[in-house]
Design an enzyme around this catalytic site. Sequence first.
Site, PDB file in Angstrom:
ATOM      1  N   HIS A  58      34.122  35.953  45.501  1.00  0.00           N
ATOM      2  CA  HIS A  58      34.762  35.296  44.088  1.00  0.00           C
ATOM      3  C   HIS A  58      32.732  34.819  43.589  1.00  0.00           C
ATOM      4  O   HIS A  58      33.039  33.861  42.418  1.00  0.00           O
ATOM      5  CB  HIS A  58      35.864  34.716  43.256  1.00  0.00           C
ATOM      6  CG  HIS A  58      37.225  35.258  44.085  1.00  0.00           C
ATOM      7  ND1 HIS A  58      38.341  34.911  43.293  1.00  0.00           N
ATOM      8  CD2 HIS A  58      37.699  36.792  44.261  1.00  0.00           C
ATOM      9  CE1 HIS A  58      39.178  35.831  43.287  1.00  0.00           C
ATOM     10  NE2 HIS A  58      38.466  37.069  43.896  1.00  0.00           N
ATOM     11  N   ASP A  69      43.171  44.479  51.784  1.00  0.00           N
ATOM     12  CA  ASP A  69      42.787  43.439  51.017  1.00  0.00           C
ATOM     13  C   ASP A  69      42.486  41.962  51.808  1.00  0.00           C
ATOM     14  O   ASP A  69      42.298  40.612  51.009  1.00  0.00           O
ATOM     15  CB  ASP A  69      43.142  43.687  49.524  1.00  0.00           C
ATOM     16  CG  ASP A  69      42.569  42.569  48.170  1.00  0.00           C
ATOM     17  OD1 ASP A  69      41.671  42.144  48.590  1.00  0.00           O
ATOM     18  OD2 ASP A  69      43.124  42.009  47.502  1.00  0.00           O
ATOM     19  N   ASP A  77      35.428  42.166  47.706  1.00  0.00           N
ATOM     20  CA  ASP A  77      36.817  42.357  47.066  1.00  0.00           C
ATOM     21  C   ASP A  77      36.906  43.144  46.191  1.00  0.00           C
ATOM     22  O   ASP A  77      36.973  42.432  44.796  1.00  0.00           O
ATOM     23  CB  ASP A  77      36.957  40.083  47.168  1.00  0.00           C
ATOM     24  CG  ASP A  77      38.392  40.863  46.544  1.00  0.00           C
ATOM     25  OD1 ASP A  77      39.690  41.238  46.839  1.00  0.00           O
ATOM     26  OD2 ASP A  77      38.358  39.501  46.224  1.00  0.00           O
ATOM     27  N   GLU A  80      43.536  43.559  39.721  1.00  0.00           N
ATOM     28  CA  GLU A  80      43.791  43.137  40.803  1.00  0.00           C
ATOM     29  C   GLU A  80      43.567  41.191  40.268  1.00  0.00           C
ATOM     30  O   GLU A  80      44.891  40.012  41.154  1.00  0.00           O
ATOM     31  CB  GLU A  80      44.073  43.468  41.701  1.00  0.00           C
ATOM     32  CG  GLU A  80      44.970  42.353  42.734  1.00  0.00           C
ATOM     33  CD  GLU A  80      44.213  41.498  44.185  1.00  0.00           C
ATOM     34  OE1 GLU A  80      44.488  40.977  44.321  1.00  0.00           O
ATOM     35  OE2 GLU A  80      43.106  40.934  43.123  1.00  0.00           O
ATOM     36  N   GLU A  81      42.842  41.726  40.033  1.00  0.00           N
ATOM     37  CA  GLU A  81      42.037  40.172  40.120  1.00  0.00           C
ATOM     38  C   GLU A  81      42.347  38.990  38.996  1.00  0.00           C
ATOM     39  O   GLU A  81      41.982  37.860  39.086  1.00  0.00           O
ATOM     40  CB  GLU A  81      40.104  40.196  40.106  1.00  0.00           C
ATOM     41  CG  GLU A  81      39.443  40.861  40.875  1.00  0.00           C
ATOM     42  CD  GLU A  81      40.104  39.839  42.346  1.00  0.00           C
ATOM     43  OE1 GLU A  81      40.293  39.070  42.878  1.00  0.00           O
ATOM     44  OE2 GLU A  81      39.109  40.545  43.280  1.00  0.00           O
ATOM     45  N   ASP A 129      38.612  46.363  40.160  1.00  0.00           N
ATOM     46  CA  ASP A 129      37.999  45.791  40.009  1.00  0.00           C
ATOM     47  C   ASP A 129      37.453  44.569  40.718  1.00  0.00           C
ATOM     48  O   ASP A 129      37.513  44.330  41.966  1.00  0.00           O
ATOM     49  CB  ASP A 129      38.924  45.450  38.894  1.00  0.00           C
ATOM     50  CG  ASP A 129      40.227  44.536  39.490  1.00  0.00           C
ATOM     51  OD1 ASP A 129      41.017  44.943  40.276  1.00  0.00           O
ATOM     52  OD2 ASP A 129      40.146  43.085  38.881  1.00  0.00           O
TER      53      ASP A 129
END
Length: 411
Positions: free
Chosen positions: A383, A201, A144, A178-179, A83
């Site tokens: 992000h 990661d 990411d 995960e985010e 994700d």
Amino acid sequence: MINRQHLIDRFVSYVTVDTESDPESNTTPSTAKQWDLANALAEELKAIGLEDVSIDKNAYIMATLPSNVEHDVPTIGFISHFDTSPDFTGANVKPQFVENYDGKDIVLNKDQNIILSPDYFEDLLLYKGQTLITTDGTTLLGADDKAGITEIVTAMEYLVQHPELKHGKIRVGFTPDEEIGRGAHKFDVEKFGAEWAYTMDGSEIGELEYENFNAAGAVVTVEGKIVHPGYAKGKMVNSMYIATEFINSLPRLETPEHTEGYEGFFHLTDINGEVDSTVLKYIIRDHDKSHFEARKDMMQKLTDELNMQYGRQVVSVEIKDQYFNMKEKVEPVMHIVDIAEEAMKQIGITPNIKAIRGGTDGSQLSYMGLPCPNIFAGGHNFHGRYEYVPVESMIKATEVICKIAELTAKQ
């Protein structure tokens, strides 16, 4: 040698699939579109020759590369998430390529004057002469953690194609959500069956992390009294003023913008206020467990003091722990960090062992019985529109995975 163009093509095929997660959703995965990449990944793992490929009802993917040695070797794992963050759109990602980066400004979007500049992002200068993959300035990139997935899949494919490289049984795991802090929530550690694992990661090349924040969330509710402002003397209690007192009573320099390294913080993430009621949302972070507990105590004491000052309960606070520092679970098995460190050294990387100023699936997995340090995946500026990843870093991360597999088989 890792096939450079094959790795690039694989990465691009992943990041151009929108897999943004949604913290407001109660489903797993939190968005249906995550299934698009999840199903494709499961098929790809089969196609490259892995065994026991499974994808469960929550989109958790697992697969096995069988051992090719006769002696006993610990089963290890490599884990990434597919994700992307809801902080910035991941729809219609259009990767751009900067060959032989010259150390100057990169124009991401000429029409909107969006510039990726080393004057602001100094890490860019570490990659002069390399190939950078960037955004077009209108989306995040998704390195990411699609860089991590690229590296794991590419490493497994390489090991399948090069049986002369000896290794034990290797398990692969890819997770949704995960985010939004749920990547490990439904991860079946027993089914995974590894003695330890590594999340791919991290960020900058060389990063190796086995410490992270202890984390909690706090919701502060301030109750006021609303009356007509023309007749409010001695009657009105404006909750927003009391909320301001609460905010200003916490250490002003213990916030994210004033801290680094092992320094913890209070972070006010949201305010929603009216005269009658104001709600403050905080996250609390600290690497040191005693300091972490002291921060939670401070918020409770401040709440009690304000209630005493006003002679009644005007403030309440609800604090919930979110995750803990995985150092406590990894230190008893430090050889798993030593192997990763040695793997980096053997392929010419200087290890940068540091604490994560955040969380990781590895933290939750470590407390679920799967010790799980974090290794660099190569991306920067996650992000947001300025995200980028050097191709050379992804190649090196892939090589690290292969080398860890080899070294584990020699232990």
